[in-house]
Scaffold this active site. Structure first.
Site, PDB file in Angstrom:
ATOM      1  N   ARG A 265       4.962  -8.046  -1.474  1.00 43.33           N
ATOM      2  CA  ARG A 265       3.905  -8.333  -0.493  1.00 43.33           C
ATOM      3  C   ARG A 265       4.527  -8.687   0.858  1.00 43.33           C
ATOM      4  O   ARG A 265       4.062  -8.244   1.911  1.00 43.33           O
ATOM      5  CB  ARG A 265       3.030  -9.463  -1.016  1.00 43.33           C
ATOM      6  CG  ARG A 265       1.907  -9.908  -0.068  1.00 43.33           C
ATOM      7  CD  ARG A 265       0.984 -10.867  -0.818  1.00 43.33           C
ATOM      8  NE  ARG A 265       0.170 -11.701   0.043  1.00 43.33           N
ATOM      9  CZ  ARG A 265      -1.029 -11.359   0.509  1.00 43.33           C
ATOM     10  NH1 ARG A 265      -1.536 -10.168   0.227  1.00 43.33           N
ATOM     11  NH2 ARG A 265      -1.717 -12.193   1.264  1.00 43.33           N
ATOM     12  N   HIS A 288      -5.861 -12.435   4.970  1.00 40.06           N
ATOM     13  CA  HIS A 288      -5.706 -13.776   5.528  1.00 40.06           C
ATOM     14  C   HIS A 288      -6.913 -14.118   6.394  1.00 40.06           C
ATOM     15  O   HIS A 288      -7.309 -13.324   7.251  1.00 40.06           O
ATOM     16  CB  HIS A 288      -4.439 -13.868   6.388  1.00 40.06           C
ATOM     17  CG  HIS A 288      -3.182 -13.885   5.589  1.00 40.06           C
ATOM     18  ND1 HIS A 288      -1.957 -13.519   6.113  1.00 40.06           N
ATOM     19  CD2 HIS A 288      -2.945 -14.215   4.301  1.00 40.06           C
ATOM     20  CE1 HIS A 288      -1.034 -13.632   5.176  1.00 40.06           C
ATOM     21  NE2 HIS A 288      -1.610 -14.051   4.074  1.00 40.06           N
ATOM     22  N   TYR A 297       3.881 -15.564   7.720  1.00 44.66           N
ATOM     23  CA  TYR A 297       4.096 -14.826   6.484  1.00 44.66           C
ATOM     24  C   TYR A 297       5.008 -13.637   6.669  1.00 44.66           C
ATOM     25  O   TYR A 297       5.642 -13.172   5.734  1.00 44.66           O
ATOM     26  CB  TYR A 297       2.727 -14.333   5.996  1.00 44.66           C
ATOM     27  CG  TYR A 297       2.634 -14.009   4.547  1.00 44.66           C
ATOM     28  CD1 TYR A 297       2.983 -12.742   4.076  1.00 44.66           C
ATOM     29  CD2 TYR A 297       2.172 -14.946   3.638  1.00 44.66           C
ATOM     30  CE1 TYR A 297       2.872 -12.427   2.748  1.00 44.66           C
ATOM     31  CE2 TYR A 297       2.053 -14.637   2.313  1.00 44.66           C
ATOM     32  CZ  TYR A 297       2.406 -13.375   1.862  1.00 44.66           C
ATOM     33  OH  TYR A 297       2.293 -13.072   0.543  1.00 44.66           O
TER      34      TYR A 297
END
Length: 333
Positions: A265, A288, A297
């Site tokens: 991911r 998100h 991230y």
């Protein structure tokens, strides 16, 4: 009438720390009756015992604690005791709940921890694998054993989908066959907060999934709707099984780096952001709710962003692309 004995009075005077912990014991008994776990109760006691010890050294009681002293306590835990911020947050939670109980029982006038916050540590950037390593991982040949080769067809479909669409492992195992639309190359994903999103599925993932579906039809248990199922039981895979299969695949490919589902991911987000520079699009694909999560991230390819800036910003320094651009003014003026 018996004459007072100073020694007897000293013996009967309760230790200040024990006196303060009496209130803690009363609160924790209530929590135990309310079926809070023993782990939680013990953690709360440890946190409040440390605070009580701190207050006793300053000749203070529960009712005399204010935010200034609470800050001193937190500073001690950070600097002297070298406690991690996450652990201090847990201690503050215990203190906050305890003082709510003291307030409810009219033992204090205010809760000094009610709105007390400490600055959180910045979340570390996740590790990623480069494209060459992922190619080695995903393009490895299937095992020679027919049974293991069938399992690899399923595992490869999962791995390609994780990397192709940036799914969380929990989202992957929750997929039903009906969530996948091979004709439009999309998958419907149910993420955190039960929110659904449509995510594109890459060509390589589509090929791998179609190959796996032949085996799924053989393994299938009655009425099982899950997309990814167990060869042995014909039922939905667990997240632990997927994690173990990813590690096995990495080992088979001779990869030393720690490969796990969430790493794929990370790679999806990082590689997509690096090539597109479109943070909003990556945010939507990851599911998100807050774009700041996406910023932390993913890794940003700064060289790529610099290239985008140089090509797009009117005040950026562009490389000369014709003879006129190459003419430089002289310094004669």
């Amino acid at each position: 009438m018996t004459e007072n004995n100073p020694a007897t009075e000293q013996c009967c005077t309760k230790n200040p720390l024990l006196a303060m912990l009496d209130a803690v014991d009363d609160w924790l008994k209530e929590l135990t009756i309310q079926r809070h776990s023993q782990h939680t109760v013990l953690a709360y006691f440890a946190a409040l015992k440390r605070l009580a010890e701190f207050l006793v050294t300053k000749n203070l009681t529960w009712s005399q604690l204010d935010k200034r002293q609470l800050s001193q306590f937190v500073a001690k835990r950070l600097e002297t005791d070298n406690l991690a911020i996450s652990s201090i947050q847990q201690e503050l939670s215990a203190i906050r709940h305890f003082y709510d109980w003291l307030l409810k029982n009219d033992n204090v006038l205010v809760n000094p921890a009610a709105h007390y916050q400490i600055k959180r540590q910045p979340r570390p950037l996740p590790a990623i694998a480069d494209i060459d390593l992922l190619t080695q991982f995903l393009d490895q040949p299937p095992p020679d054993d027919p049974k293991q080769a069938a399992l690899w067809s399923r595992d490869l479909a999962m791995l390609e989908l994780l990397y192709s669409s940036g799914l969380r492992v929990g989202e992957l195992v929750a997929l039903d066959l009906a969530d996948l639309d091979l004709s439009s190359c999309q998958v419907r994903v149910t993420g955190k907060g039960n929110k659904t999103r449509l995510v594109p599925v890459g060509r390589r993932a589509i090929v791998a999934i179609k190959d796996y579906l032949n085996h799924r039809a053989i393994w299938l248990a009655k009425n099982e709707m899950a997309l990814f199922i167990s060869q042995k039981f014909g039922s939905r895979l667990t997240t632990r099984t997927v994690q173990n299969r990813v590690k096995l695949a990495a080992s088979r490919a001779g990869i030393a780096q720690n490969i796990h589902p969430h790493l794929l991911r990370h790679c999806f987000a990082s590689h997509l952001l690096s090539e597109s520079g479109d943070l909003r699009a990556v945010q939507e694909l990851l599911g998100h709710s807050d774009i700041s999560t996406t910023q932390v991230y993913t890794h940003v390819d700064f060289a790529k962003l610099t290239q985008v800036y140089d090509n797009a910003h009117p005040r950026a320094v562009k490389k000369p692309n014709n003879a006129q651009d190459k003419l430089k003014p002289t310094d004669d003026s």
